[in-house]
Enzyme design. Structure first.
Site, PDB file in Angstrom:
ATOM      1  N   ASP A 337       0.697  -1.194  -0.026  1.00  0.00           N
ATOM      2  CA  ASP A 337      -0.016   0.179  -0.047  1.00  0.00           C
ATOM      3  C   ASP A 337       0.922   1.149  -0.020  1.00  0.00           C
ATOM      4  O   ASP A 337       2.019   1.291   0.093  1.00  0.00           O
ATOM      5  CB  ASP A 337      -0.933  -0.033   1.305  1.00  0.00           C
ATOM      6  CG  ASP A 337      -2.263   0.886   0.842  1.00  0.00           C
ATOM      7  OD1 ASP A 337      -2.166   1.637   0.001  1.00  0.00           O
ATOM      8  OD2 ASP A 337      -3.449   0.533   1.673  1.00  0.00           O
ATOM      9  N   GLU A 546     -10.107   6.718   4.696  1.00  0.00           N
ATOM     10  CA  GLU A 546      -9.337   6.104   5.759  1.00  0.00           C
ATOM     11  C   GLU A 546      -9.421   6.734   7.124  1.00  0.00           C
ATOM     12  O   GLU A 546     -10.461   6.971   7.685  1.00  0.00           O
ATOM     13  CB  GLU A 546      -7.808   6.442   5.037  1.00  0.00           C
ATOM     14  CG  GLU A 546      -7.804   5.828   3.778  1.00  0.00           C
ATOM     15  CD  GLU A 546      -6.580   5.543   2.951  1.00  0.00           C
ATOM     16  OE1 GLU A 546      -5.514   5.125   3.854  1.00  0.00           O
ATOM     17  OE2 GLU A 546      -6.332   5.851   1.850  1.00  0.00           O
TER      18      GLU A 546
END
Ligand SMILES: *[C@@H]1O[C@H](CO)[C@@H](O)[C@H](O)[C@H]1NC(C)=O
Ligand SMILES: *[C@@H]1O[C@H](CO)[C@@H](O)[C@H](O)[C@H]1NC(C)=O
Ligand SMILES: *[C@@H]1O[C@H](CO)[C@@H](O)[C@H](O)[C@H]1NC(C)=O
Ligand SMILES: *[C@@H]1O[C@H](CO)[C@@H](O)[C@H](O)[C@H]1NC(C)=O
Ligand SMILES: *[C@@H]1O[C@H](CO)[C@@H](O)[C@H](O)[C@H]1NC(C)=O
Length: 662
Positions: A337, A546
Site C-alpha cells: 500500500d 481512511e
C-alpha cells in the site's frame, strides 16, 4: 537528481535481420523507435537468439517463454525498476527512463490538472509510456489509480455508490456491470490498472473505511468480489484457466483486491491497527474474498497496512508467501500500500532499509513507494548486492509483474486509446449508476404506528419542504475518494445530480412547489407547517477517507439532528434520508420521523433516490450491515451470540409492507 545509467550486461536483440522481420518487430513493439532495439556492445548474457529478434516481444510465444526470455535479459537495475511504483508527480520522462520505472500511480486526487479532460489524461500516461518504451528493453510501464466507486478522481466521471450501498443491492450482476463500466471509464483516460475492488469485510463501522466494504458478512463480500472482478477484467472464457491473472482486452483493466488481509477487523475499527484473531477466525471472516478473487484471476493483491496479531501484514511472510502465493497459488503480483513500507516502523520511515528487507522478503513484488524512489532503489540494490535478499526473490517478483503485463496485452498495446474518451461519464453509465442507487436504498421505517405509510411520496402536492445539509450537496453524496482523497463538499466538484434536483425533476410536471431550506429555523417551521404536505430531510456524514473517517461515537453530525428535530418534531410529516458511509446512531430520532431511508453514499446520480422516494421503483435494498442501537454494542455482527440490533442484517422494508411499530 542523478539518474543512473543502464548498467550491467546488455542483451543482443537485433544483430542481423531482414527488413520484413524488422518491420514486424516495429509493429509489435509499437514504439517506432529502432534505437530501442539496437543493443550496442551486443552479445551479452548468453541468451538464446530468436530469429534475430527478441522472443519476449513475440505474442505468439507461450507466456512463460516470454517471461523467461525477458527476465534473462534484465539487469538488476531493470528488475528493481519493475518492482518500483512511483507517484505521477515524480514520473518525468527522465525518471521513468533512468530508473526503468515499472509502474506509476495517481494517489487520491493526483491529477494532471484540475478538471483535466480524458484527452489530457491519455496524453500524460502516453508520454510516460513513451519514455518506458524507449528504454533498452522497452518494457511498458503500468499506470494504476484508485477507482473504487467509478473513476472517482476524474472530473465528469460517473461516480457509482460506494461499496457499502452496493452490498445492499445483493445483485452481483449489477455489480459486474459497474465493474465493466468503470473499466471503460478508466481506459478512457489511458489507464489500464485499478486499485479496486476493496474486498474488506468491515466488522466495525467505527472504521473510516467501512464504506469501502460491501458487507460485514464474508459471503456477501465474496459474491460481489466474484462479480466485480470479471466486470473490471472481463470474463474468463468457459474453457479458460481459472486462477491465473486475466485481463480480457483493451476495454478492461487489471484489478487489485485489497487490503490483504484483515483490514476490516481491527480493534475498535481503528484504521491500520491490529486485527486480533486466530488463524481460523481470519480464514473464516477475512480470507474468503481472496479465494474468490484468486479464482476469478485477479491480477494483483494489495497488502494491508494493518497487523495480524501484532505482525505488520507488510512483513508477514506466512500470509503473503506461504498462504497467498503458495497455498492459494496466486500467480499475479503483490503490491504494497501507499508508503506501506515506511509505515512498518513507528515513527514512520524510521529504519527504511530494514522495512524494505522485511517487505520484499515477506513476498511483496511491487512497492507503491511512492515518492522516495531513489532511497528505495538504493536500499533494495544494496540488500541484493550483499546477499540479504536473494536474486531468486527478485526474480519471483519480476516474473509476476511481467506475467501480468504480458497477459493484459500491455506489450502489444502499451498506449492509451484517445478514441475511448467518450466513454467517460457517458449517459449509459450514469443510467447504470442511477439504477445502482435505486437498488442500494434501504427502507428502515415507513409510517408511525396507527398512521398510513408516508412513502411513496405523492408527486402531486401543493408545497413540499426539502431540508438538510445533504439535500443539495453533490460532494457529500459522493463521499471520500471523489475528485480528492478526502472528497469535497459543494456542487461544483464534478458533474452530477443532487438529491434536491432529483426531487425537483420528479415533481416538476405536477405543479408541486419545492421549498428548499438547508437548515430551517423552528419559527419558520411553526409558521408554515400547515402549508407543507410533507418534508424530505436529507442529513448525514461529511466526506472522509481512511483514518480521517475513524469515529468512536457514530452520531449524526450537527446540524443534522437539529434539522430532524425542527422539521420532523415540528409537525410536518417527514421522510429522513440518511447519507452516510455506515449505520449511524439513529435510535434517538427514529420515533420522531415518519419514514427513514438509508441512502449510503450514492454518488453522482441523485435521481436514483427520488426515483424510489416517489414510487417509480420499489425499495428492494437489504442491509448488508447490522444497524446497531448504540456504539457500546460494537463490534456486533450477524451471527454473534449477543445480537440486539436496531435493524438486523438483511432488514429492509418494501413499499407494500405495513408500517413498523418503531
Ligand atoms: C517526488 O515528488 C514529491 C511531490 O512533488 C516531491 O516532494 C519529492 O521530492 C519528489 N521525489 C523525488 C525523489 O524527487
Ligand atoms: C493501534 O492503535 C493504538 C492506539 O492509537 C496504537 O497505540 C497502536 O500502536 C496501534 N497498533 C498498531 C498495530 O498499529
Ligand atoms: C547488507 O546490507 C544491509 C544494509 O546495509 C546490512 O544491514 C546487512 O547487515 C548487510 N548484510 C550482509 C550479509 O552484509
Ligand atoms: C468550487 O467552489 C469552491 C467554493 O465556493 C471554490 O473554492 C472552488 O474554486 C470552486 N471550484 C471550481 C472548479 O469552480
Ligand atoms: C464524534 O467523533 C468524531 C470523530 O472523532 C468527532 O469529530 C465528533 O466531534 C464526535 N462527536 C461527538 C458528538 O462527540
Amino acid at each position: 537528481m542523478g539518474v543512473p545509467a543502464a548498467g550491467g550486461s546488455c542483451s543482443a536483440v537485433v544483430a542481423t535481420t531482414t527488413a520484413a522481420v524488422f518491420l514486424l518487430l516495429l509493429l509489435l513493439c509499437g514504439c517506432g523507435a529502432p534505437a530501442a532495439m539496437a543493443a550496442p556492445g551486443g552479445g551479452g548474457g548468453g541468451e538464446q537468439q530468436y530469429d534475430g529478434g527478441a522472443r519476449y516481444k513475440d505474442p505468439r510465444q507461450p507466456l512463460n517463454r516470454r517471461i523467461e526470455d525477458l527476465l534473462a535479459r534484465m539487469t538488476l537495475a531493470e528488475k528493481i525498476g519493475q518492482m518500483s511504483q512511483i507517484e505521477r508527480e515524480n514520473a518525468t520522462a527522465d525518471v521513468v527512463r533512468g530508473y526503468f520505472v515499472g509502474s506509476v500511480l495517481s494517489g487520491g486526487g493526483s491529477v494532471p490538472a484540475p478538471q483535466a479532460p480524458a484527452e489530457a489524461w491519455v496524453e500524460m500516461v502516453n508520454e510516460m509510456q513513451r519514455a518506458a518504451m524507449s528504454t533498452r528493453l522497452g518494457i511498458p510501464m503500468l499506470y494504476g489509480i484508485d477507482a473504487v466507486h467509478g473513476h472517482g478522481n476524474v472530473y465528469k466521471a460517473t461516480v457509482f455508490p460506494h461499496n457499502v450501498g452496493l452490498g445492499c443491492t445483493r445483485d452481483p450482476e449489477l455489480v459486474k456491470k459497474i465493474g465493466a463500466a468503470t473499466a471503460l471509464e478508466v481506459r478512457a483516460t489511458g489507464i489500464p490498472y485499478v486499485f479496486a475492488p476493496c474486498v474488506a469485510v468491515c466488522r466495525d463501522p467505527r472504521w473510516g473505511r467501512c464504506y469501502e466494504s460491501y458487507s460485514e458478512d464474508p459471503r456477501v463480500v465474496q459474491q460481489m468480489t466474484s462479480s466485480i472482478i470479471p466486470g473490471l477484467q472481463g470474463e474468463i472464457p468457459a474453457n479458460g484457466r481459472r486462477g491465473a491473472p486475466f485481463v480480457a482486452g483493451q476495454r478492461n483493466v487489471a484489478a487489485c483486491s485489497k487490503h490483504y488481509v484483515g483490514d476490516g477487523g481491527t480493534t475498535r475499527g481503528i484504521n491500520e491497527n491490529n486485527t486480533a484473531a486466530s488463524f481460523h477466525e481470519l480464514l473464516g471472516v477475512h480470507m474468503p474474498p481472496y479465494y474468490s478473487a484468486v479464482i476469478q484471476g485477479v491480477s494483483t493483491v494489495m497488502v494491508s497496512f494493518s497487523s495480524w496479531n501484532r505482525v505488520k501484514m507488510h512483513a508477514n511472510h506466512f500470509l503473503v508467501t506461504d498462504f497467498l502465493k503458495n497455498r492459494l497459488r496466486f500467480r499475479g503480483f503483490v503490491i504494497s500500500d501507499w508508503r506501506g513500507l515506511d509505515k512498518m516502523t513507528s515513527p514512520e520511515h524510521d529504519d527504511y532499509i530494514t522495512s524494505v528487507k522485511l517487505g520484499i522478503l515477506a513476498g511483496i513484488d511491487m512497492v507503491m513507494i511512492p515518492y522516495t524512489y531513489t532511497e528505495f532503489v538504493d536500499d533494495l540494490t544494496a540488500l541484493v548486492r550483499n546477499g540479504t535478499i536473494p536474486t531468486s526473490r527478485i526474480d519471483d517478483a519480476v516474473r509476476r509483474i511481467l506475467r501480468v503485463k504480458f497477459t493484459m496485452g500491455l506489450f502489444e498495446d502499451p498506449y492509451g486509446d484517445p478514441s475511448l474518451a467518450g466513454e467517460l461519464g457517458k449517459p449509459e453509465h450514469r443510467e447504470l449508476a442511477r439504477e445502482a442507487v435505486r437498488r442500494s436504498l434501504v427502507l428502515l421505517k415507513n409510517g408511525k404506528p396507527g398512521q398510513k405509510p408516508l412513502l411513496p411520496l405523492p408527486k402531486k402536492a401543493g408545497r413540499i419542504l426539502v431540508a438538510g445539509s445533504h439535500a443539495d450537496n453533490l460532494g457529500y453524496q459522493c463521499g471520500g475518494w471523489t475528485i480528492t482523497w478526502q472528497g469535497l463538499g459543494g456542487n461544483n466538484l464534478t458533474a452530477g445530480t443532487t438529491i434536491l434536483n432529483g426531487i425537483k425533476r420528479a415533481v416538476q410536471d405536477h405543479g408541486t412547489e419545492v421549498v428548499y431550506s438547508e437548515s430551517p429555523d423552528a419559527g419558520f417551521v411553526q409558521r408554515n407547517k400547515g402549508r407543507f404536505d410533507y418534508a424530505v430531510v436529507v442529513v448525514g456524514e461529511p466526506p472522509y477517507a481512511e483514518s480521517f473517517g475513524d469515529n468512536l461515537n457514530l452520531t449524526i453530525p450537527e446540524p443534522g439532528p437539529s434539522v430532524i428535530r425542527v422539521v420532523c418534531g415540528g409537525g410536518i410529516r417527514c421522510a429522513v434520508v440518511l447519507v452516510s458511509g455506515r449505520p449511524l446512531a439513529v435510535e434517538p430520532y427514529v420515533g420522531a420521523v415518519d419514514a427513514l431511508v438509508a441512502a449510503w453514499l450514492p454518488g453522482t446520480e441523485g435521481e436514483g433516490v427520488s426515483d424510489v422516494l416517489f414510487g417509480d421503483y420499489g425499495f428492494t435494498g437489504k442491509l448488508a450491515r447490522t444497524w446497531f442501537r448504540s456504539v457500546e454494542q460494537l463490534p456486533m455482527n450477524v451471527g454473534d451470540a449477543r445480537y440486539d440490533p436496531l435493524f438486523p442484517f438483511g432488514f429492509g422494508l418494501g413499499l407494500e409492507t405495513q408500517p413498523s411499530t418503531a
